[in-house]
Write a protein that holds these residues in place. Structure first.
Motif, PDB file in Angstrom:
ATOM      1  N   ALA A 184      33.046  -7.304  24.682  1.00 15.99           N
ATOM      2  CA  ALA A 184      34.580  -7.039  25.448  1.00 15.99           C
ATOM      3  C   ALA A 184      35.588  -8.027  24.134  1.00 15.99           C
ATOM      4  CB  ALA A 184      33.365  -8.572  26.809  1.00 15.99           C
ATOM      5  N   ALA A 185      37.012  -8.680  25.868  1.00 16.48           N
ATOM      6  CA  ALA A 185      38.262  -8.850  25.194  1.00 16.48           C
ATOM      7  C   ALA A 185      37.939 -10.870  24.857  1.00 16.48           C
ATOM      8  CB  ALA A 185      39.277  -8.708  25.955  1.00 16.48           C
ATOM      9  N   ASP A 186      37.208 -10.980  25.852  1.00 16.35           N
ATOM     10  CA  ASP A 186      36.741 -12.473  25.395  1.00 16.35           C
ATOM     11  C   ASP A 186      35.976 -12.699  24.711  1.00 16.35           C
ATOM     12  OD1 ASP A 186      34.542 -11.436  26.384  1.00 16.35           O
ATOM     13  OD2 ASP A 186      34.565 -13.165  28.619  1.00 16.35           O
ATOM     14  N   GLY A 187      35.380 -11.894  23.959  1.00 15.38           N
ATOM     15  CA  GLY A 187      34.455 -12.636  22.736  1.00 15.38           C
ATOM     16  C   GLY A 187      32.750 -12.316  22.996  1.00 15.38           C
ATOM     17  N   SER A 188      32.567 -11.948  24.335  1.00 14.20           N
ATOM     18  CA  SER A 188      31.339 -12.456  24.743  1.00 14.20           C
ATOM     19  C   SER A 188      30.721 -11.235  24.348  1.00 14.20           C
ATOM     20  CB  SER A 188      31.575 -11.728  26.231  1.00 14.20           C
ATOM     21  OG  SER A 188      32.516 -11.204  26.579  1.00 14.20           O
ATOM     22  N   ILE A 189      29.433 -10.647  24.093  1.00 22.86           N
ATOM     23  CA  ILE A 189      28.233  -9.844  24.310  1.00 22.86           C
ATOM     24  C   ILE A 189      27.526  -9.615  25.038  1.00 22.86           C
ATOM     25  CG2 ILE A 189      27.151  -8.099  22.492  1.00 22.86           C
ATOM     26  CD1 ILE A 189      27.900 -10.416  20.739  1.00 22.86           C
ATOM     27  N   THR A 190      27.653  -8.288  25.730  1.00 23.32           N
ATOM     28  CA  THR A 190      26.074  -8.578  26.576  1.00 23.32           C
ATOM     29  C   THR A 190      25.672  -7.405  26.435  1.00 23.32           C
ATOM     30  OG1 THR A 190      28.233  -8.554  29.021  1.00 23.32           O
ATOM     31  CG2 THR A 190      26.075  -7.445  28.933  1.00 23.32           C
ATOM     32  N   ILE A 191      24.364  -7.246  26.347  1.00 23.05           N
ATOM     33  CA  ILE A 191      22.754  -6.551  26.019  1.00 23.05           C
ATOM     34  C   ILE A 191      22.317  -6.265  27.238  1.00 23.05           C
ATOM     35  CG2 ILE A 191      21.054  -6.451  24.070  1.00 23.05           C
ATOM     36  CD1 ILE A 191      22.635  -8.777  22.258  1.00 23.05           C
TER      37      ILE A 191
ATOM     38  N   ARG B 196      30.103 -16.165  23.179  1.00 26.99           N
ATOM     39  CA  ARG B 196      29.911 -15.500  22.117  1.00 26.99           C
ATOM     40  C   ARG B 196      29.176 -15.802  21.526  1.00 26.99           C
ATOM     41  NH1 ARG B 196      31.069 -21.192  19.811  1.00 26.99           N
ATOM     42  NH2 ARG B 196      30.207 -22.742  21.146  1.00 26.99           N
ATOM     43  N   GLU B 197      29.325 -15.465  20.199  1.00 26.09           N
ATOM     44  CA  GLU B 197      28.583 -14.871  19.089  1.00 26.09           C
ATOM     45  C   GLU B 197      27.697 -16.413  18.968  1.00 26.09           C
ATOM     46  OE1 GLU B 197      27.988 -12.270  15.757  1.00 26.09           O
ATOM     47  OE2 GLU B 197      29.991 -11.823  16.307  1.00 26.09           O
ATOM     48  N   PRO B 198      26.452 -16.776  18.494  1.00 28.75           N
ATOM     49  CA  PRO B 198      25.589 -17.952  17.855  1.00 28.75           C
ATOM     50  C   PRO B 198      26.428 -18.207  16.411  1.00 28.75           C
ATOM     51  CG  PRO B 198      23.612 -15.990  18.973  1.00 28.75           C
ATOM     52  CD  PRO B 198      25.863 -15.456  18.249  1.00 28.75           C
ATOM     53  N   PRO B 199      26.939 -19.675  16.943  1.00 28.36           N
ATOM     54  CA  PRO B 199      27.100 -20.206  15.543  1.00 28.36           C
ATOM     55  C   PRO B 199      26.558 -20.934  14.587  1.00 28.36           C
ATOM     56  CG  PRO B 199      27.688 -21.955  17.380  1.00 28.36           C
ATOM     57  CD  PRO B 199      26.475 -20.284  17.775  1.00 28.36           C
TER      58      PRO B 199
END
Length: 470
Positions: free
Chosen positions: A413-420, A373-376
């Motif tokens: 992604a649908a689960d909020g993940s980010i692939t770089i 998930r994005e860094p808080p």
């Protein structure tokens, strides 16, 4: 009766003596070391070596800052849009984000416009800041040891309009009622600022906001203020011990701190005192040690990360950038490649130079970083690419130097993940949307976390791995 008493006493002494263990003996190598010419020469070289390493780690930030304040007040014509240079006692702003061509600042960000002002404090200077309407900004006030003495900005003082007086040591007098006093410990300071601009947003309003930051001496600008300049440092061309010459010159304008007096006194053995640097009386052995020490000292400084930083899932996690204490090597390292870095509450800078197998990152390979998930953060984040050879941003065909909060078209992604994807060549298909271009050679990345949350600072937010892929 008397004889019996004497006999009992004698027997008691005998028993105590027999029961006590023999005193341990220790080898004392100093006592057995001869005062031969060979020992003298060897010792002088070693002494010169260790004093050179110590003096470099301690004094590098001061030398670095004295060089930088002259560099940043030397304004080129024409001035590049990425440059923030300005004359002494004036504010300079970059009007574009840093690019690979911006060589003034190693490890520059690609998130904010930079501001710089070198101030020679013959009296207080008033910094006026505008209402940025919650737009992120920070102005750091560094002393000449590259130590952060004050923050002005969104996290610490808010974003409303305000005025601050930067007050030199020993000054006495009255300030205007609406001005907040900020005392500093050296007669010169460096104001280093950042003003957020998101990629794709209109530039003109942000450039107009820059002009509302003002700096002027208490009592107003006099005619001689406009002509103020710093004298150049002495030339050290071709001098193998030139670092000490510059350190001595810097110390004439910057007093040794009381807590450092005992350390500084040791440097008299290599000719460095409050009167300058005099190598004329150095033995050949000491001089040899000094030269060798200056060659090795940068390695000692860089290695401070190993003892002061921690490893979080492969990322180098360093704290204490605004509170170095007696960690002189860490202070020197930050003053070098990470000049102007914030303390951890303002921004965190996890650095990554190896993959999940511990191998150096290279553009010959392909990698993937996946954020669950994005860094808080309470401001914004970015993952920025740097060439390991020169610590600069990496030129690439799409002119993308980072991926982060404001990356246009960033795919989640649908689960909020980010692939770089991290690689030198452009990925195929949809993966190209989040591509972070790498150079052909070795590189490192920095994950900038502006105004990090407690979840980040306490380690409960897991940092993502850097995995090599086919």
């Amino acid at each position: 009766m008397k004889a019996a008493s004497i006999l009992v006493a004698a027997l008691s002494v005998l028993c105590l003596t027999q029961g006590a263990p023999a005193a341990e003996t220790f080898e004392d190598k100093l006592v057995s070391t001869p005062t031969s010419p060979e020992v003298m020469a060897k010792g002088q070289e070693i002494d010169g070596y260790q004093l050179a390493v110590s003096a470099y780690a301690w004094g590098y930030p001061l030398v670095r800052m004295e060089r930088v304040v002259r560099q940043y007040t030397d304004v080129p014509s024409p001035k590049p849009a990425t440059s923030y240079r300005a004359p002494l006692n004036q504010i300079g702003w970059a009007s574009e984000l840093a690019t690979p061509d911006a060589k003034d600042m190693p490890t520059a960000n690609n998130d904010t416009y930079y501001m710089s002002a070198v101030v020679k404090l013959d009296r207080p200077y008033i910094l006026s800041v505008p209402d940025t309407q919650d737009r992120y900004y920070v102005v750091n006030i560094f002393n000449m040891w590259q130590e952060l003495e004050h923050y002005i900005g969104r996290r610490t003082t808010g974003t409303a309009a305000a005025r601050y007086a930067i007050v030199p040591p020993g000054w006495k007098g009255d300030l205007p009622a609406d001005v907040k006093r900020l005392d500093v410990t050296t007669d010169k300071v460096w104001l280093w600022g950042r003003l957020r601009i998101a990629q794709g947003e209109p530039v003109a309003p942000v450039l107009a906001l820059q002009k509302q930051f003002r700096l002027e001496p208490l009592g107003g600008v006099a005619s001689n203020d406009e002509a103020a300049a710093l004298e150049p440092l002495p030339s050290i061309a071709g001098e193998s011990l030139g670092f000490f010459k510059h350190l001595a010159a810097a110390l004439k304008d910057n007093q040794v701190k009381p807590v450092d007096q005992a350390l500084f006194a040791q440097f008299a053995r290599i000719g460095l005192t409050e009167n300058g640097f005099d190598p004329s009386k150095l033995s050949e052995s000491t001089r040899k040690g000094l030269q060798r020490g200056l060659e090795d000292a940068p390695d000692v400084v860089v290695s401070s990360l190993a003892s002061t930083a921690v490893n979080r899932n492969g990322w180098t996690w360093a704290t204490g950038l605004d509170s170095f204490g007696f960690n002189y090597p860490l202070r020197a390292m930050v003053a070098g490649s990470y000049l102007g870095g914030n303390g951890e509450k303002e921004a965190m800078y996890p650095l990554r130079s190896t993959d999940s197998d511990g191998n150096l990152l290279s553009g010959a390979n392909r990698y993937v970083i996946k954020f669950d998930r994005e860094p808080p953060v309470n401001a914004f984040w970015s993952l920025t690419m740097y060439d390991d050879a020169d610590k600069m941003l990496v030129a690439n065909p799409i002119a993308r130097y980072k991926v982060g909060t404001d990356t246009q078209g960033l795919v989640k992604a649908a689960d909020g993940s980010i692939t770089i994807p991290v690689q030198a060549d452009k990925p195929d298909g949809d993966a190209a949307a989040n591509w972070l271009p790498a150079p052909k050679g070795n590189f490192y990345v920095i994950l900038r976390l502006y105004q990090p949350s407690d979840e980040i600072l306490n380690g409960s937010y897991p940092l993502p791995q850097m995995r090599k892929v086919p």
